[in-house]
Each structure stands twice: as structure tokens, then as C-alpha cells.
Design an enzyme around this catalytic site. Sequence first.
Site, short mmCIF file in Angstrom:
data_model
loop_
_atom_site.label_atom_id
_atom_site.label_comp_id
_atom_site.label_asym_id
_atom_site.label_seq_id
_atom_site.Cartn_x
_atom_site.Cartn_y
_atom_site.Cartn_z
N HIS A 124 2.84 3.54 -8.47
CA HIS A 124 3.67 4.19 -9.50
C HIS A 124 4.04 5.61 -9.09
CE1 HIS A 124 3.55 1.03 -12.64
NE2 HIS A 124 2.46 0.69 -11.97
N GLY B 163 5.02 -14.43 -8.14
CA GLY B 163 4.13 -14.04 -9.24
C GLY B 163 2.78 -13.54 -8.75
N SER C 283 10.83 -10.96 -4.88
CA SER C 283 12.22 -10.66 -5.24
C SER C 283 12.81 -9.58 -4.32
CB SER C 283 12.36 -10.28 -6.71
OG SER C 283 11.51 -9.22 -7.02
N ASP D 131 9.25 -1.43 -2.67
CA ASP D 131 9.18 -2.82 -2.22
C ASP D 131 10.35 -3.16 -1.29
OD1 ASP D 131 7.20 -2.67 -4.07
OD2 ASP D 131 8.20 -3.91 -5.57
N TYR E 111 5.62 -1.36 -17.78
CA TYR E 111 6.06 -0.64 -16.57
C TYR E 111 7.10 0.42 -16.97
CZ TYR E 111 7.84 0.11 -11.82
OH TYR E 111 8.22 0.68 -10.61
C1 GLA Z 1 6.26 -2.51 -8.54
C2 GLA Z 1 7.61 -1.82 -8.34
C3 GLA Z 1 7.50 -0.69 -7.30
C4 GLA Z 1 6.33 0.25 -7.61
C5 GLA Z 1 5.06 -0.56 -7.91
C6 GLA Z 1 3.93 0.33 -8.39
O1 GLA Z 1 5.90 -3.18 -7.37
O2 GLA Z 1 8.58 -2.75 -7.93
O3 GLA Z 1 8.72 0.00 -7.24
O4 GLA Z 1 6.66 1.12 -8.65
O5 GLA Z 1 5.27 -1.56 -8.88
O6 GLA Z 1 3.51 1.16 -7.38
#
Ligand code: GLA
Length: 386
Positions: free
Chosen positions: A34, A122, A128, A172, A221
Site C-alpha cells: 500500500h 484469486g 489481471s 503489479d 482497499y
Molecule cells: C494490490 C494493488 C497494488 C498495491 C497492493 C498493495 O495488489 O493492485 O497496486 O497497492 O495491492 O501493496
Amino acid sequence: MFENSLAQAFSSHFKRPPQFSVSAPGRVNLIGEHTDYNEGFVLPCALQYKTNVMAAKRSDSIINAFSLQYPEAIEHFDLSQPIEHGLYPWGDYLRGVVNELLKAEHVISGMDIVISSNVPQGSGLSSSAAFEVAIAGLFNEAFGLGLSGPQMARIGQLAENNFIDCQCGIMDQLISAEAQFHSALLIDCQDLSTRPVAIPDDLALLVINSNYPRKLADSEYNERRLACELAASTMGISSLRSATMTTLDAVKTQISDKVYRRAKHVVTENARVLKAADALQTGDLNTLYSIMHEAHLSLKHDFEITVPATDGLVDICMQALNNKGACRQTGGGFGGAVICLCAKEDVQTVIDAVEAKYYQQFSLHADILRCEPHRGLTVEALDKVA
Ligand code: GLA
């Protein structure tokens, strides 16, 4: 083998050979949770699990696509019409990426596409993002768009933010686009610069999916993100990247305890990521393990994105390893997976402990994946190599 069967599926469905072969991996994050949407630091690595795509250009503006995982769900839409949501959830990621390319005024036309992925869905391994980056990489190659890895990653992130309505950061997609073999990547999410950090050969990387149902994950989130933004704006800064514990403490009375703890996690996590990257680089595994443990506790007590099942998995692994490794919640949280780092010779001890205790305590079965750090996006023009 995998590539051959994808090429065969393409040829038998579209009655012609594919022109492009693209693949993009899923990821696991070693540390830095995060922090990406707060313009901070992250240290993820790409995995051997990938989304593979084969495709050929069309002379019209039609996109036809199907996935070997959902062979009945054939996507069909026209680039000359406004891009809307389709019938199939997987297809919306394709539509979202194409839509962002069009919004950025890239000149693209129709394409026939087949997709296959072995990124477990999941499990918090970013299936994704792997798909989005593969599609961005495909259009980039096919139409000579000249996009860099970070630019393709941004297109994938914008597809999530604008089309899927998930306010994720860029971690990601960026690791999927830019990862290097045998390495994690220290990413500065402010300027998107990266530094590879080698992962020693004898270090095992286990991802353990809790299989806890991720019910409120998206709304929680987005709520965390808003809390971080509120803390930053109270400090008069544009993101928590430039916050320190001193500047945060100075506004403590102006924000709720909850918002204070969310920001505290981000400020302390940024410092932990930098320390962890150095510890990994210098082979100081004991320091790395203790920083990872602190990071988990910060997610548990301050950012509050862990659940009893993932806390339980962490406890089971830490007890089994007895300080000879580390385990922490990885990814967005509210279920999902934990990452466990330990010596390869201790892997069986961890597996035995999880198998003996996790189901008994939480009535859930854990999936244990032995992961290898892999490289990011690869793109091949098949007609050039033929
Ligand atoms: C998910 C989001 C990322 C990041 C993480 C937490 O994977 O897609 O962008 O914020 O949570 O670190």
C-alpha cells in the site's frame, strides 16, 4: 509445449497463423504494501506464472478474442464504436486496456487474439495485471506505438482505475512489464525508476494462498487509499511520499487515530523497503527477515488489512521457521496470500506445519506455491523469426 498448443488453438479458430507471441508474468511483493499509490517504494518480483497471448492483425477495426480458460466466452467488439463493458468479466480487462490506448490517441486497428494463463486467479498473484500488460505489449508491438515498460504499465493501471473501478497503484503492472530474471525490483513509484536486486539461489520463495473469501476487498482497499490522501492533504503535501514521522506527528491532533495509523504504516513501510532492499543485496538475511516481520505487524495493527486466516498462516510459518525465515501478508490484503522466505532446505518444514495446522485452525485449505523469480514482459513478432 504451452506455446505450441496456443498457436494451434489460434490457427484452428482463426484459420491462419498467429503473428505475435506475448507473455507477461504474475507477481509477488516481497515488501512495500500500500505504498505504491502513495508514491512510495515497493520490492516485488515477477513469477514463473504467466499470461500468454498469440495474435494477428486484422484489416478492419474488429477485436475477436478468446481465452483457453473460458473457451465459450468469445469477445467481439469494434474499435470504431465507444468501448463499453462486455458480457464477460475477463474480457473487460482487454476492453479496458484497448480503451486507454484509444483515449491516449494511439492509432490501432483490429486484432484476433487467443489468451492462456497459468497465473492462479484469486490468489493475490496479479493475474489481471499480467493480462493487461500482455495486451498492452501486444498492441505496442503490432502497431509500433513505441511505449516504454512504465508507459505500458500505466495503461494497465488506468484500465483498472477507469474501466474496472479498482483504484490500485502501479506496482503489479510495472513489475510484470519490467522484471528481470533472478531478481526483485526496487521501484520508486514517484518517478517509476527501478533497481534490480538479485535474489540468492538458495533462498526459497513460497506463496501461500489463504483461500479466505475476499469479500469487501475492493471497498476496503479504496477506503485505505482515501485515508492516506486525507493524511497527506492535512500535512499540506501531495502524497505521503514526502511525509516523515515528525511531520505526521505534527498533525496528529487534526486527524483520527485511524487515519494517523494508516499514514504511519506508509511512512514506516517506505523506510523498511529501502532497508530490506539493502539487506537482500548484501545477503544480510537476518535483517531482511526481521524487517519483513515488522512489516506484517504494521499491516496487522496500523493498516489493518490482515485477517485471522493470514495472521494465522504467518504465525504457523514463523513458528515452524523459528527465526530462520520470514512470512508476511503480501498484496492488497483482506485475505489473499502470505509470502514466506526461507532457506530451500526449510521448505518442507513450512509445508508440513501449514498442512498440520492451518485447516485445523481455520477450516480452510491453503495452496502452497513454490515460486521462482522470473523476467517480465516478452514480445515476439513471429513472422520476423520464421
Ligand atoms: C494490490 C494493488 C497494488 C498495491 C497492493 C498493495 O495488489 O493492485 O497496486 O497497492 O495491492 O501493496
